[in-house]
Design an enzyme around this catalytic site. Structure first.
Site, mmCIF file in Angstrom:
data_model
loop_
_atom_site.group_PDB
_atom_site.id
_atom_site.type_symbol
_atom_site.label_atom_id
_atom_site.label_comp_id
_atom_site.label_asym_id
_atom_site.label_seq_id
_atom_site.Cartn_x
_atom_site.Cartn_y
_atom_site.Cartn_z
ATOM 1 N N CYS A 49 0.581 -1.209 -0.117
ATOM 2 C CA CYS A 49 -0.066 -0.004 0.033
ATOM 3 C C CYS A 49 0.919 1.264 0.100
ATOM 4 O O CYS A 49 0.638 2.360 -0.617
ATOM 5 C CB CYS A 49 -1.026 0.015 1.325
ATOM 6 S SG CYS A 49 -0.241 -0.218 2.675
ATOM 7 N N HIS A 58 -2.715 6.490 4.766
ATOM 8 C CA HIS A 58 -1.255 6.772 4.599
ATOM 9 C C HIS A 58 -1.179 8.290 4.323
ATOM 10 O O HIS A 58 -1.639 8.480 3.385
ATOM 11 C CB HIS A 58 -0.522 5.709 4.046
ATOM 12 C CG HIS A 58 -0.366 4.311 4.412
ATOM 13 N ND1 HIS A 58 -0.942 3.951 5.829
ATOM 14 C CD2 HIS A 58 -0.047 3.282 3.909
ATOM 15 C CE1 HIS A 58 -0.919 2.459 5.924
ATOM 16 N NE2 HIS A 58 -0.225 2.047 4.705
HETATM 17 C C1 2RA Z 1 1.119 -1.536 6.694
HETATM 18 N N1 2RA Z 1 1.794 -1.735 4.055
HETATM 19 O O1 2RA Z 1 0.467 -0.638 6.514
HETATM 20 C C2 2RA Z 1 1.209 -2.676 5.458
HETATM 21 C C3 2RA Z 1 0.041 -3.429 5.114
HETATM 22 N N2 2RA Z 1 0.007 -4.237 3.896
HETATM 23 O O2 2RA Z 1 1.434 -2.079 7.681
#
Ligand code: 2RA
Length: 339
Positions: free
Chosen positions: A134, A247
């Site tokens: 991600c 994010h």
């Molecule tokens: C996280 N990228 O954000 C990882 C999840 N796949 O922890």
């Protein structure tokens, strides 16, 4: 009419988002199978006005399935991905199990569609396609259009990663801890071994001998594979922050060719899957809350990197929904390329 599909890990956060995205985009499936562990088998799911029963994942689950969307962890993907391919299924895998396998395309449809090669021709013969991590997807949705114009020589990424990346249980723990702390109670720490509410910490992925954690090395390796450029220099610091499902990432880019901030802003305004939120007057820039549950990645703080000469450096700030574009939407966009 459309393909028969299966959702593997349907009861998880990404599994549930698969269903939302399939419905939002009116994906033309002929039939759909809801697959999960024995523990979840038998659960009922109403989807698009029909009642479905979650089935236990077995090898036979893939008989007659054209496309399977996997998000049930790396061990399930390693065990059942190849089994599904042997049965003629095209697997789109959200785990990290096969991402660095050179025979497996690692695809962000807006970024490197050419990586799909002639997979579509392989429909019926089975194939495996990997969904990038991600934080890699969210970063490269913004960095790639700029890379295509001025060629990135070096990228430095600092991430501020949401609870959802660690699963639904981590989101629940963040909410529980926030209440507990506000009530003066001891925070419940089951998913993470430290307080998460009103705190932040280095990403929970394991730390390797080079001092980087696995999440940071995914950013390094996946960028090189997706850009098909083993020379680009990438470093990353991944941090877990008390945000629910989107994010945020600070990205510094050094280019081979000059790229001024106005040109960069125009490129990003025209980039697919990207919106520019870059209002200096009102100090309005991308935030996790504004991108949550949305498809597009938001970019702002677009400015020349003062530490570099000749307009060859740029700083940007990117936010994207980890469960949607960071996982479920990207995988379903890959599946749409197979239609
Ligand atoms: C996280 N990228 O954000 C990882 C999840 N796949 O922890």
């Amino acid at each position: 009419n459309g393909p028969s599909i299966a959702v593997v890990g349907v009861t998880g956060a990404v599994g549930q988002e698969f269903l939302s995205v399939l419905s939002d985009r009116d994906f033309p499936y002929r039939s759909i199978k809801m697959l999960a562990s024995k523990r979840s088998a038998g659960r009922r799911i109403t989807f698009e006005g029909r009642n479905h029963v979650v089935e236990e994942l077995t090898a036979e689950s893939f008989d007659g399935v054209d496309i399977a969307l996997f998000s049930a962890g790396g061990s399930i993907s390693r065990e059942f991905g190849p089994v599904a391919v042997d049965r003629g299924t095209v697997v789109v895998d959200n785990s990290s199990a096969f991402r660095m396998d050179e025979k497996v395309p690692l695809v962000i449809p807006e970024v490197n569609p050419e990586a799909m090669h002639n997979i579509k021709a392989g429909m019926g013969k089975g194939a495996l396609i990997a969904n990038p991590n991600c934080s890699t997807i969210i970063c490269l949705m913004a960095a790639t259009p700029l890379h295509r114009r001025a060629k990135v020589l070096r990228m430095v990424v600092s991430t501020y990663q949401a609870a959802s990346g660690a699963g639904a249980a981590a989101m629940e723990e963040l909410e529980l801890q926030t209440r507990e702390v506000l009530e003066g109670k001891q925070p419940t720490c089951k998913i993470f071994n430290q307080q998460y509410a009103f705190n932040l910490f280095s990403h929970n992925a394991s730390v390797l001998s080079n001092g980087y954690n696995e999440e940071e090395m995914k950013m390094v390796k996946e960028t090189r594979k997706i850009w098909n450029d083993n020379d680009v220099k990438v470093t990353a610091t991944c941090i877990r922050v008390p945000v629910m499902r989107a994010h945020a990432e600070s990205v510094n880019l050094q280019f081979e060719r000059p790229l001024d901030e106005d040109t960069a802003r125009d490129i990003l305004k025209n980039a697919p899957g990207v919106v520019v939120i870059d209002d200096r007057q009102s100090n309005h820039f991308p935030t996790p809350l504004e991108v949550s549950n949305k498809d597009d990645v938001a970019v702002g703080r677009i400015r020349r990197d003062l530490s570099q000469d000749g307009n060859k450096g740029l700083d940007i700030f990117v936010c994207g929904d980890q469960i949607r574009k960071g996982a479920a939407l990207n995988a379903i966009q890959i599946a749409e390329m197979l239609l």
